[in-house]
Write an enzyme that holds these catalytic residues in place. Structure first.
Site, PDB file in Angstrom:
ATOM      1  N   GLU A 490       0.754  -1.408  -0.224  1.00 47.43           N
ATOM      2  CA  GLU A 490       0.009   0.400  -0.293  1.00 47.43           C
ATOM      3  C   GLU A 490       0.828   1.266   0.377  1.00 47.43           C
ATOM      4  O   GLU A 490       1.735   1.184   0.487  1.00 47.43           O
ATOM      5  CB  GLU A 490      -0.761  -0.061   1.425  1.00 47.43           C
ATOM      6  CG  GLU A 490      -2.103  -1.180   1.253  1.00 47.43           C
ATOM      7  CD  GLU A 490      -2.538  -1.187   2.507  1.00 47.43           C
ATOM      8  OE1 GLU A 490      -2.387  -0.171   2.975  1.00 47.43           O
ATOM      9  OE2 GLU A 490      -3.415  -2.288   2.519  1.00 47.43           O
ATOM     10  N   HIS A 513      -7.694   1.393   1.568  1.00 48.14           N
ATOM     11  CA  HIS A 513      -7.810   0.954   3.408  1.00 48.14           C
ATOM     12  C   HIS A 513      -8.780   1.901   4.727  1.00 48.14           C
ATOM     13  O   HIS A 513      -7.552   2.677   5.222  1.00 48.14           O
ATOM     14  CB  HIS A 513      -6.227   0.857   3.799  1.00 48.14           C
ATOM     15  CG  HIS A 513      -5.889  -0.240   4.956  1.00 48.14           C
ATOM     16  ND1 HIS A 513      -4.187  -0.234   5.131  1.00 48.14           N
ATOM     17  CD2 HIS A 513      -6.641  -0.015   6.582  1.00 48.14           C
ATOM     18  CE1 HIS A 513      -4.680  -1.133   6.558  1.00 48.14           C
ATOM     19  NE2 HIS A 513      -5.858  -0.770   6.859  1.00 48.14           N
ATOM     20  N   GLY A 515     -11.323   1.273   6.358  1.00 48.83           N
ATOM     21  CA  GLY A 515     -11.919   0.337   7.075  1.00 48.83           C
ATOM     22  C   GLY A 515     -12.166   0.833   7.886  1.00 48.83           C
ATOM     23  O   GLY A 515     -14.050   1.109   8.763  1.00 48.83           O
TER      24      GLY A 515
HETATM   25  N1  LIG Z   1     -10.018  -2.353   7.204  1.00 48.01           N
HETATM   26  C1  LIG Z   1      -9.549  -2.010   8.248  1.00 48.01           C
HETATM   27  O1  LIG Z   1      -9.363  -0.842   8.040  1.00 48.01           O
HETATM   28  C2  LIG Z   1      -9.528  -2.370   8.884  1.00 48.01           C
HETATM   29  C3  LIG Z   1      -9.917  -2.128  10.298  1.00 48.01           C
HETATM   30  C4  LIG Z   1      -9.445  -2.763  11.230  1.00 48.01           C
HETATM   31  C5  LIG Z   1      -8.664  -3.531  11.846  1.00 48.01           C
HETATM   32  N2  LIG Z   1      -8.836  -4.364  10.511  1.00 48.01           N
HETATM   33  C6  LIG Z   1      -7.983  -6.188  10.497  1.00 48.01           C
HETATM   34  O2  LIG Z   1      -9.180  -6.886  10.498  1.00 48.01           O
HETATM   35  C7  LIG Z   1      -8.465  -7.530  11.817  1.00 48.01           C
HETATM   36  C8  LIG Z   1      -9.908  -8.413  12.581  1.00 48.01           C
HETATM   37  O3  LIG Z   1      -9.556  -7.342  13.534  1.00 48.01           O
HETATM   38  P1  LIG Z   1     -10.193  -7.931  14.845  1.00 48.01           P
HETATM   39  O4  LIG Z   1     -10.830  -6.833  15.648  1.00 48.01           O
HETATM   40  O5  LIG Z   1     -12.274  -8.922  14.086  1.00 48.01           O
HETATM   41  O6  LIG Z   1      -9.721  -8.678  15.622  1.00 48.01           O
HETATM   42  P2  LIG Z   1      -9.713  -9.937  16.448  1.00 48.01           P
HETATM   43  O7  LIG Z   1      -8.169 -10.144  16.659  1.00 48.01           O
HETATM   44  O8  LIG Z   1     -10.854  -9.401  17.484  1.00 48.01           O
HETATM   45  O9  LIG Z   1      -9.850 -11.872  15.755  1.00 48.01           O
HETATM   46  C9  LIG Z   1     -10.130 -11.834  14.483  1.00 48.01           C
HETATM   47  C10 LIG Z   1      -9.976 -13.237  14.865  1.00 48.01           C
HETATM   48  O10 LIG Z   1      -9.158 -13.810  13.273  1.00 48.01           O
HETATM   49  C11 LIG Z   1      -9.261 -15.393  14.135  1.00 48.01           C
HETATM   50  N3  LIG Z   1      -7.941 -16.091  13.450  1.00 48.01           N
HETATM   51  C12 LIG Z   1      -7.356 -15.427  13.507  1.00 48.01           C
HETATM   52  N4  LIG Z   1      -6.610 -16.621  12.433  1.00 48.01           N
HETATM   53  C13 LIG Z   1      -7.873 -17.440  11.631  1.00 48.01           C
HETATM   54  C14 LIG Z   1      -7.398 -18.381  10.701  1.00 48.01           C
HETATM   55  N5  LIG Z   1      -6.097 -18.505  10.420  1.00 48.01           N
HETATM   56  N6  LIG Z   1      -8.648 -18.852  10.376  1.00 48.01           N
HETATM   57  C15 LIG Z   1      -9.979 -18.537  10.811  1.00 48.01           C
HETATM   58  N7  LIG Z   1      -9.607 -17.241  12.174  1.00 48.01           N
HETATM   59  C16 LIG Z   1      -8.832 -17.220  12.472  1.00 48.01           C
HETATM   60  C17 LIG Z   1      -8.975 -15.621  15.181  1.00 48.01           C
HETATM   61  O11 LIG Z   1      -8.575 -16.163  16.530  1.00 48.01           O
HETATM   62  C18 LIG Z   1      -9.350 -14.135  16.137  1.00 48.01           C
HETATM   63  O12 LIG Z   1     -10.660 -14.311  16.726  1.00 48.01           O
HETATM   64  C19 LIG Z   1      -7.101  -6.924  11.917  1.00 48.01           C
HETATM   65  O13 LIG Z   1      -6.569  -7.609  12.273  1.00 48.01           O
HETATM   66  C20 LIG Z   1      -7.152  -6.057  11.145  1.00 48.01           C
HETATM   67  O14 LIG Z   1      -5.777  -6.568  10.895  1.00 48.01           O
HETATM   68  C21 LIG Z   1      -8.462  -3.180   9.106  1.00 48.01           C
HETATM   69  O1  LIG Z   2      -5.514  -2.338  11.846  1.00 51.03           O
HETATM   70  C1  LIG Z   2      -6.350  -1.557  11.633  1.00 51.03           C
HETATM   71  O2  LIG Z   2      -7.236  -0.931  12.976  1.00 51.03           O
HETATM   72  C2  LIG Z   2      -6.929  -0.901  10.228  1.00 51.03           C
HETATM   73  O3  LIG Z   2      -6.415  -1.325   9.052  1.00 51.03           O
HETATM   74  C3  LIG Z   2      -7.237   0.428  10.065  1.00 51.03           C
HETATM   75  O4  LIG Z   2      -5.829   1.194   9.492  1.00 51.03           O
HETATM   76  P1  LIG Z   2      -4.987   2.439  10.331  1.00 51.03           P
HETATM   77  O5  LIG Z   2      -5.619   3.249  11.180  1.00 51.03           O
HETATM   78  O6  LIG Z   2      -3.702   2.938   9.123  1.00 51.03           O
HETATM   79  O7  LIG Z   2      -6.368   2.816   8.770  1.00 51.03           O
END
Ligand SMILES: NC(=O)c1ccc[n+]([C@@H]2O[C@H](COP(=O)([O-])OP(=O)(O)OC[C@H]3O[C@@H](n4cnc5c(N)ncnc54)[C@H](O)[C@@H]3O)[C@@H](O)[C@H]2O)c1
Ligand SMILES: O=C(O)[C@H](O)COP(=O)(O)O
Length: 630
Positions: A490, A513, A515
């Site tokens: 990215e 990115h 979300g």
């Molecule tokens: N796009 C964005 O802007 C954005 C925003 C927030 C979070 N995220 C991403 O989303 C991810 C998830 O967030 P969350 O708060 O739900 O995290 P979390 O830790 O609460 O949940 C992750 C879940 O995935 C499960 N898991 C891990 N590996 C796995 C696999 N191979 N198969 C099945 N299950 C699996 C874990 O056991 C856990 O329950 C974060 O780690 C982050 O990277 C992205």
């Molecule tokens: O891990 C996260 O919470 C998301 O990927 C969001 O990341 P950012 O704050 O860089 O947008």
């Protein structure tokens, strides 16, 4: 030693947060129609004298002439000023009681209101050198005692000559007249006090800038309330972290540098050298190589959820605690996912592009309701579980697969394997963390296993899906669409170009990115993470740290708190306690937790303890970091 040191302290904007005469004018002019104008004139005259632009005498005469004040106003002023003693002065009462005979309040203000205020911190009237008002029979202020040396130009210098203090003399103040005492050779050092007002011209002349009394006491190694002055804590915030974080750290007294972009490894390695707290989001890689340069780092804030960009183990081994915001942006991600599911099932990306190109495609072909469709969630954590609740309420039939046992919410069905989920559902949404084991979790085989015509969402981490395989699955028609928010590579800034193999494909939503990028989420994250870090710095509490053993600690009360971070090996607690035993130290409370890498022991001891204890604890084999809080 107190006998050899004399402390000359200014009153207005140093001892108190405000200028006494300005506050008096505020009170005396209350409800007067010309209040604003007169106040502005008084402030300008004060500032000119403070900067050394007009003579003090001239400024004083002009200010008093503008001031219709009397003794009743003074009574109100005293009450107000007593509440406005500078924060760091109030925080260090022992300095004033311990050195009361060596502290001199030297001010161009007026004893009439200074004495009752400084007495609050135990100083006596005999050590206050300031002007006095003259009054008429009705108690109205008519002027000032013109014979008082402090009402004359260069008054502070002349007074200090008369006092003829023996020993070292240190001046603490915010104005040019305070500096003049040093300039006249009457003081060893001038400390520009900037807690309430920072004047460039005065700071420029100072031997040392002291943003609080804590800094002054720290430099002089004197008894103080805070072990380490907060102004020495440098915070580096990267990647456009919400402004609330900067505000919260600033209010705590830290020094902040805030940048809108991420830094590459070499840039960060250079910048991190004198940083105590680092704040990043998902783009900055905090590697072992960078950490090697981080000589003063105490804590890291991931102002997001994911922490895969941080070498958590290397941080722990360096005694650096890492905090994130595990919940603050989850709702934002879920809302975007729901929106994308609707868009993709209605084939909207293709239809919208057609409209932009001038093509009218009114048709129900390839457009479906979401009601009754099977949604499969991979990773049933904070985001996955929340998505399941909202989706179920919208009529979707929800399934999930997680490698950890998770409680299914509502009527959700748990799948035994990833394959079962992929072959059952119409929509697959990924919500797993970005660890190495999850790289290409969905590759060619998994994408081919998905139902024909299904759609895929990835709002978790870029590496989790093989994008070349996804492109093929879309081209072959096995997948009818995809919503991708995260990418293996990215851009670091909004200026860098973005490229992806998925560009130009029909029924594909590509987002940068975002979300978690909503105003609400960013504000919540800033507040959550900044406050967690401050609590850790101030109390040692590591609750919700992602790499430290979590310890919730009671408030420190009249004790020293010794924080010992060490490699987790047997017997170290016994060694720590044997050092306390050898030095007859009374332990008020002790807290210990370990994880695989490190042990975190916090010991509250009663106030008096031998410095040798600290040295022994620091040199104990296996020690990573040691801090004292009081
Ligand atoms: N796009 C964005 O802007 C954005 C925003 C927030 C979070 N995220 C991403 O989303 C991810 C998830 O967030 P969350 O708060 O739900 O995290 P979390 O830790 O609460 O949940 C992750 C879940 O995935 C499960 N898991 C891990 N590996 C796995 C696999 N191979 N198969 C099945 N299950 C699996 C874990 O056991 C856990 O329950 C974060 O780690 C982050 O990277 C992205
Ligand atoms: O891990 C996260 O919470 C998301 O990927 C969001 O990341 P950012 O704050 O860089 O947008």
């Amino acid at each position: 030693m107190a006998e050899n040191k004399n402390f000359i302290i200014d009153f207005d904007s140093t001892f108190t947060k405000v200028e006494g005469l300005e506050a008096l004018a505020e009170i005396a002019l209350h409800n007067k129609p010309n209040k604003k104008k007169i106040l502005e004139k008084i402030e300008t005259l004060t500032e000119k004298a403070m900067q050394g632009d007009i003579s003090f005498r001239e400024s004083l005469e002009k200010r008093l002439a503008l001031l219709p004040a009397n003794k009743d106003h003074l009574k109100l002023l005293i009450v107000r000023l007593q509440k406005q003693i500078s924060t760091s002065f109030n925080r260090n009462p022992t300095f004033f009681t311990q050195y009361k005979n060596s502290i001199y309040i030297v001010s161009s203000g007026f004893k009439d209101f200074i004495i009752p205020v400084v007495e609050r911190l135990g100083l006596s009237a005999k050590n206050v050198y300031a002007n006095t008002f003259t009054y008429d029979k009705e108690g109205n202020i008519t002027g000032f005692d013109e014979d008082n040396i402090l009402s004359t130009n260069n008054g502070k210098v002349k007074l200090l000559q008369q006092l003829d203090l023996q020993g070292d003399v240190y001046v603490v103040g915010d104005g040019y007249t305070d500096y003049e005492m040093k300039a006249a050779g009457l003081a060893n050092k001038f400390y520009a006090f900037t807690e309430n007002v920072a004047r460039e011209k005065v700071m420029h002349k100072a031997d040392h800038i002291t943003p609080s009394l804590d800094e002054f006491l720290y430099v002089h190694q004197m008894n103080r309330t805070l072990s380490y002055p907060k102004n020495r804590i440098k915070v580096l915030l990267l990647e456009n972290i919400h402004a609330d974080a900067k505000k919260i750290f600033e209010e705590e007294g830290y020094q902040i540098e805030s940048l809108s972009t991420a830094l590459d490894e070499a840039e960060l390695a250079e910048k991190i050298k004198d940083v105590s707290i680092l704040g990043i989001r998902s783009k900055s890689l905090l590697t072992e190589k960078v950490l090697k340069q981080a000589k003063r780092l105490i804590g890291v804030g991931a102002f997001c959820i994911g922490t895969n960009q941080i070498d958590l183990e290397a941080c722990a081994k360096k005694g650096v605690s890492v905090f994130n915001a595990p919940f603050s942006n989850t709702r934002s991600v879920v809302e975007l996912a729901i929106g994308e599911i609707i868009f993709l099932l209605r084939n909207l990306p293709t239809k919208m592009q057609a409209m932009q190109d001038g093509n009218w495609q009114k048709s129900a072909q390839n457009s479906y309701e979401i009601r009754g469709k099977k949604l499969g969630i991979i990773g049933y954590g904070n985001i996955g579980a929340q998505l399941s609740v909202l989706a179920e309420n919208m009529g979707l039939d929800v399934y999930y697969y997680d490698i950890v046992d998770k409680l299914p919410l509502g009527n959700v069905t748990k799948c035994k394997s990833l394959k079962q989920l992929l072959t059952t559902c119409d929509i697959i949404s990924l919500h797993v963390e970005g660890k190495t084991e999850n790289k290409n979790l969905l590759g060619e085989e998994e994408l081919n296993a998905m139902k024909k015509g299904s759609i895929l969402l990835n709002l978790s981490r870029g590496e989790v899906v093989d994008l070349n395989a996804l492109k093929k699955a879309l081209e072959s028609g096995n997948l009818a669409g995809a919503g991708i928010d995260v990418f293996p590579e990215e851009p670091k800034t909004n200026q860098e170009k973005f490229t992806s193999v998925l560009q130009g494909m029909p029924n594909v939503i590509l987002t940068p990115h975002i979300g978690g990028s909503t105003i609400e989420a960013q504000e919540n994250i800033a507040n959550f993470v900044a406050n967690k870090i401050i609590k850790y710095v101030n109390t040692g509490s590591s609750t919700s740290s992602v790499n430290f053993p979590n310890l919730q600690l009671p408030q420190l009360q009249d004790a020293h708190r010794l924080l010992h971070i060490h490699y987790n090996r047997p017997g170290i607690l016994a060694e720590i306690n044997s050092i306390f035993g050898q030095h007859n130290i009374n332990i008020d409370g002790q807290y210990l937790k370990t994880n695989q890498q490190i042990g975190y022991v916090i010991t509250d001891v009663n106030k008096a303890y031998d410095e040798a204890v600290v040295n022994k604890l620091k040199s104990l084999e296996g020690t990573i970091k040691f801090r004292v809080l009081y």
